[in-house]
Structure formats: C-alpha cells, structure tokens
Scaffold this motif. Structure first.
Motif, short mmCIF file in Angstrom:
data_model
loop_
_atom_site.label_atom_id
_atom_site.label_comp_id
_atom_site.label_asym_id
_atom_site.label_seq_id
_atom_site.Cartn_x
_atom_site.Cartn_y
_atom_site.Cartn_z
N LYS A 134 -8.67 9.58 -1.77
CA LYS A 134 -9.22 9.23 -0.46
C LYS A 134 -10.31 8.17 -0.63
N GLY A 135 -11.18 8.35 -1.61
CA GLY A 135 -12.22 7.37 -1.88
C GLY A 135 -11.64 6.02 -2.27
N LYS A 136 -10.62 6.03 -3.13
CA LYS A 136 -9.97 4.78 -3.53
C LYS A 136 -9.32 4.10 -2.32
N PHE A 137 -8.68 4.89 -1.46
CA PHE A 137 -8.01 4.37 -0.27
C PHE A 137 -9.04 3.73 0.67
N GLN A 148 -0.14 -5.62 -1.82
CA GLN A 148 -0.65 -4.25 -1.72
C GLN A 148 -1.34 -4.03 -0.38
N VAL A 149 -2.07 -5.03 0.10
CA VAL A 149 -2.73 -4.92 1.40
C VAL A 149 -1.69 -4.76 2.50
N LEU A 150 -0.64 -5.54 2.46
CA LEU A 150 0.43 -5.43 3.45
C LEU A 150 1.10 -4.07 3.37
N GLU A 151 1.30 -3.57 2.16
CA GLU A 151 1.91 -2.24 1.97
C GLU A 151 1.04 -1.16 2.61
N VAL A 152 -0.27 -1.26 2.44
CA VAL A 152 -1.19 -0.29 3.03
C VAL A 152 -1.16 -0.38 4.56
N LEU A 153 -1.13 -1.58 5.11
CA LEU A 153 -1.04 -1.73 6.57
C LEU A 153 0.24 -1.09 7.11
N ILE A 154 1.35 -1.33 6.44
CA ILE A 154 2.63 -0.74 6.87
C ILE A 154 2.54 0.78 6.80
N ALA A 176 2.76 12.73 0.23
CA ALA A 176 4.03 12.39 0.88
C ALA A 176 4.70 11.19 0.22
N ASP A 177 6.01 11.12 0.33
CA ASP A 177 6.77 10.01 -0.25
C ASP A 177 6.40 8.66 0.36
N SER A 178 5.89 8.66 1.57
CA SER A 178 5.54 7.41 2.26
C SER A 178 4.26 6.78 1.74
N VAL A 179 3.49 7.50 0.94
CA VAL A 179 2.20 7.02 0.44
C VAL A 179 2.43 5.96 -0.63
N PRO A 180 1.73 4.82 -0.53
CA PRO A 180 1.84 3.81 -1.60
C PRO A 180 1.51 4.42 -2.96
N GLU A 181 2.22 3.98 -3.97
CA GLU A 181 2.14 4.57 -5.32
C GLU A 181 0.70 4.69 -5.83
N ARG A 182 -0.12 3.69 -5.57
CA ARG A 182 -1.49 3.71 -6.11
C ARG A 182 -2.35 4.81 -5.52
N PHE A 183 -1.90 5.45 -4.42
CA PHE A 183 -2.65 6.53 -3.78
C PHE A 183 -1.90 7.85 -3.85
N ALA A 186 -2.70 9.01 7.93
CA ALA A 186 -2.48 8.41 6.61
C ALA A 186 -3.19 9.23 5.54
N LEU A 187 -4.41 9.65 5.83
CA LEU A 187 -5.14 10.49 4.87
C LEU A 187 -4.46 11.84 4.67
N GLN A 188 -3.90 12.38 5.74
CA GLN A 188 -3.18 13.65 5.61
C GLN A 188 -1.93 13.47 4.73
N ALA A 189 -1.26 12.33 4.88
CA ALA A 189 -0.09 12.04 4.04
C ALA A 189 -0.51 11.94 2.58
N ILE A 190 -1.67 11.33 2.32
CA ILE A 190 -2.18 11.25 0.95
C ILE A 190 -2.47 12.65 0.43
N ARG A 191 -3.11 13.47 1.26
CA ARG A 191 -3.42 14.86 0.86
C ARG A 191 -2.14 15.62 0.52
N ASN A 192 -1.08 15.38 1.30
CA ASN A 192 0.19 16.08 1.09
C ASN A 192 1.06 15.42 0.02
#
Length: 123
Positions: A83-86, A38-44, A63-70, A55-61
């Motif tokens: 955002k807090g979890k991320f 999961q850490v490697l996935e977040v770095l990628i 986006a498909d690129s966001v890791p599932e947990r976020f 990355a935060l904007q992608a989470i807000r939107n």
C-alpha cells in the motif's frame, strides 16, 4: 490541516479522462519509457477497480488485476508495505505531474477538470 486531509484523500492533480491522462504521461520529460508504461498500467488498474479504495482492496486481496509490482499481499504487514509503495508511486508519478489518479469517465464531454486544492488552499 484541512489542506493536508484534502490532498491525502482527494489527491493532488487535475482530473482527466484516460486518453487525456495518457497523452500527458507520454509527453512527460525525464521519465523512462518503462516508467511511463507502469504509470499507464496503474491508471488502467485504478479505473478498472472503480476507485482508489477499491484498488487498495484488490491489492489487499492480491487480486489478479493488480499490477505485478504491487502483488504479494499475503499478510497485513505485506499489504501495508505494498500500500505504501502504491501510494508513493501515485504521488511521484501522477500527482507531482499534475494528474489525479481518479479518472473522468471516458464517455464524458469533459476531458479535463481542475482540482479544487489550488483554489481552496493556495494563495
């Protein structure tokens, strides 16, 4: 107070290329294999986004690129929770391990760059 802002915006930990960060993550003691993945996935994800704000904007939107947990930001409230979890995930699994979530370019001649926080704000 300046140190708090530095750590909040620049983050703690040294800068590495993805390959060097991945080596350090794989060698982490006390972390389960799934957590390391999961850490490697977040770095990628952060590297592909180009920056933490992107990355935060992608989470807000959501986006498909966001890791599932976020994923699942369908309102401002759900975005703030994600955002807090991320940010907590980054603090716990990268910064506390001495790895800054912002990576050096893979084609760089430099594979490691110390963070300025230790030099500026510790004695």
């Amino acid at each position: 107070m300046v140190g708090v802002h530095h750590e909040r915006h620049i983050k703690a930990g040294a800068y590495y290329t993805y390959d060097e960060a991945a080596k350090r993550i794989k060698e982490m003691k006390g972390k389960q294999q799934r957590t390391k993945e999961q850490v490697l996935e977040v770095l990628i994800f952060i590297e592909a986004a180009g920056s933490l704000p992107n990355a935060l904007q992608a989470i807000r939107n959501d986006a498909d690129s966001v890791p599932e947990r976020f994923r699942g930001a369908n309102s401002e409230r759900s975005y703030e929770i994600l955002k807090g979890k991320f940010n907590e995930f980054i603090r716990e699994h990268l910064c506390k391990e001495g790895i800054n979530p912002v990576l050096l370019p893979s084609n760089s001649n430099i594979t490691f760059l110390p963070n300025t926080f230790a030099k500026l704000f510790t004695t």
